[in-house]
Design a protein around this motif. Structure first.
Motif, PDB file in Angstrom:
ATOM      1  N   GLY A  84       0.799  -1.222   0.000  1.00 48.09           N
ATOM      2  CA  GLY A  84       0.000   0.000   0.000  1.00 48.09           C
ATOM      3  C   GLY A  84       0.828   1.266   0.000  1.00 48.09           C
ATOM      4  N   ASP A  85       2.058   1.177   0.478  1.00 45.40           N
ATOM      5  CA  ASP A  85       2.954   2.338   0.499  1.00 45.40           C
ATOM      6  C   ASP A  85       4.329   1.856   0.055  1.00 45.40           C
ATOM      7  OD1 ASP A  85       4.636   4.491   1.054  1.00 45.40           O
ATOM      8  OD2 ASP A  85       3.509   5.091   2.840  1.00 45.40           O
ATOM      9  N   LEU A  86       4.599   1.955  -1.236  1.00 43.78           N
ATOM     10  CA  LEU A  86       5.822   1.398  -1.813  1.00 43.78           C
ATOM     11  C   LEU A  86       7.074   2.054  -1.226  1.00 43.78           C
ATOM     12  CD1 LEU A  86       6.965  -0.623  -3.870  1.00 43.78           C
ATOM     13  CD2 LEU A  86       6.840   1.199  -5.598  1.00 43.78           C
ATOM     14  N   ARG A  87       7.049   3.351  -1.033  1.00 47.40           N
ATOM     15  CA  ARG A  87       8.215   4.050  -0.495  1.00 47.40           C
ATOM     16  C   ARG A  87       8.530   3.565   0.925  1.00 47.40           C
ATOM     17  NH1 ARG A  87      10.857   8.870  -1.534  1.00 47.40           N
ATOM     18  NH2 ARG A  87       9.297   9.445  -3.106  1.00 47.40           N
ATOM     19  N   ALA A  88       7.510   3.512   1.764  1.00 50.31           N
ATOM     20  CA  ALA A  88       7.719   3.092   3.151  1.00 50.31           C
ATOM     21  C   ALA A  88       8.152   1.629   3.228  1.00 50.31           C
ATOM     22  CB  ALA A  88       6.451   3.314   3.968  1.00 50.31           C
ATOM     23  N   GLU A 146       2.779  -5.567  -3.702  1.00 56.36           N
ATOM     24  CA  GLU A 146       2.581  -4.164  -4.080  1.00 56.36           C
ATOM     25  C   GLU A 146       2.021  -4.058  -5.498  1.00 56.36           C
ATOM     26  OE1 GLU A 146       2.549  -1.644  -2.316  1.00 56.36           O
ATOM     27  OE2 GLU A 146       4.070  -1.663  -0.751  1.00 56.36           O
ATOM     28  N   THR A 151      -0.020  -0.451  -6.376  1.00 54.09           N
ATOM     29  CA  THR A 151       0.906   0.625  -6.018  1.00 54.09           C
ATOM     30  C   THR A 151       2.241   0.494  -6.740  1.00 54.09           C
ATOM     31  OG1 THR A 151       1.412  -0.694  -4.058  1.00 54.09           O
ATOM     32  CG2 THR A 151      -0.076   1.162  -3.767  1.00 54.09           C
ATOM     33  N   LEU A 201      11.495   3.542  -6.996  1.00 53.35           N
ATOM     34  CA  LEU A 201      10.245   4.266  -7.203  1.00 53.35           C
ATOM     35  C   LEU A 201      10.167   4.828  -8.620  1.00 53.35           C
ATOM     36  CD1 LEU A 201       9.951   6.196  -3.816  1.00 53.35           C
ATOM     37  CD2 LEU A 201       8.520   4.298  -4.578  1.00 53.35           C
ATOM     38  N   SER A 205       7.201   2.420  -9.461  1.00 52.98           N
ATOM     39  CA  SER A 205       5.993   2.986  -8.869  1.00 52.98           C
ATOM     40  C   SER A 205       4.874   3.054  -9.902  1.00 52.98           C
ATOM     41  CB  SER A 205       6.285   4.382  -8.325  1.00 52.98           C
ATOM     42  OG  SER A 205       5.088   4.999  -7.906  1.00 52.98           O
TER      43      SER A 205
END
Length: 210
Positions: A84-88, A146, A151, A201, A205
């Motif tokens: 749900g949050d690729l960066r994190a 992901e 995402t 990303l 992303s």
């Protein structure tokens, strides 16, 4: 036997196991895998041979224990980040991987395998099967999750996992194979992880791909 003596004996056994693994790692590095006997490991670890053989009946079993010990993430660190949050998620995985590679003794473990690989190829297979692959596969599963969540856009999770982990290991671990004074600090390592995340990303992303 009551719970307190049981806990004491368990703690003593764990301490002896840790001493054996530490002694074996040092001896394998100094004398080579073939040049190190279990008897010498017991002597160096200050345990009886019967204690050592009870835990590690063969040298290969001892080496497997060394590999799993160095790659053990520890309790509470084995959970895959939620999608749900690729960066994190990539940031958490990257920091975890950098911490693994930066552990005291990890570079020594790789040196043992590399030095002994021509004569003992099974050491490489053990390191790959018990160390590298379980972690690598967990990263693959995360990237696939992901992608399924929308995402990320990852067609080849194997290649993507290789790219991400490779960017980190090429900074944290591999220079240590050749440079005895390579010892980047926490800030530098975190910077390398952050740059790896930014690169991933940009490439994977879903927001970037759309």
């Amino acid at each position: 036997m009551t719970a307190e003596p049981l806990a004491f004996h368990r703690r003593v056994a764990q301490e002896k196991r840790a001493a054996i693994i530490e002694a074996a790692t040092r001896l394998f590095l100094e004398r080579g895998y073939d040049g190190t006997s279990l008897a010498r490991v017991a002597e160096t670890a200050d345990v009886s041979k019967s204690t050592l053989f009870k835990q590690f009946p063969t040298k290969s079993a001892l080496f497997e224990a060394i590999v799993t010990t160095y790659w053990d993430l520890g309790e509470g660190m084995t959970a895959q980040p939620a999608a749900g949050d690729l960066r994190a998620g990539l940031g958490a995985i990257g920091r975890q991987y950098a911490e693994l590679l930066d552990r005291p003794g990890m570079a020594s473990l790789f040196r043992i395998v590399i030095a002994e690989l021509p004569r003992f190829p099974e050491l490489g297979r053990v390191q790959f099967r018990l160390g590298k692959m379980p972690y690598f596969e967990s990263v693959q599963r995360y990237l696939e999750a992901e992608s399924a969540a929308g995402t990320a856009s990852v067609d080849d999770s194997e290649t993507a996992a290789n790219q991400f982990l490779g960017m980190i290991s090429n900074y944290v671990l591999w220079p240590r194979m050749l440079l005895v004074d390579w010892n980047p600090g926490t800030v530098a390592i975190q910077g390398a992880v952050d740059q790896a995340v930014v690169t991933m990303l940009a490439r994977y992303s879903a927001a970037t791909s759309n």
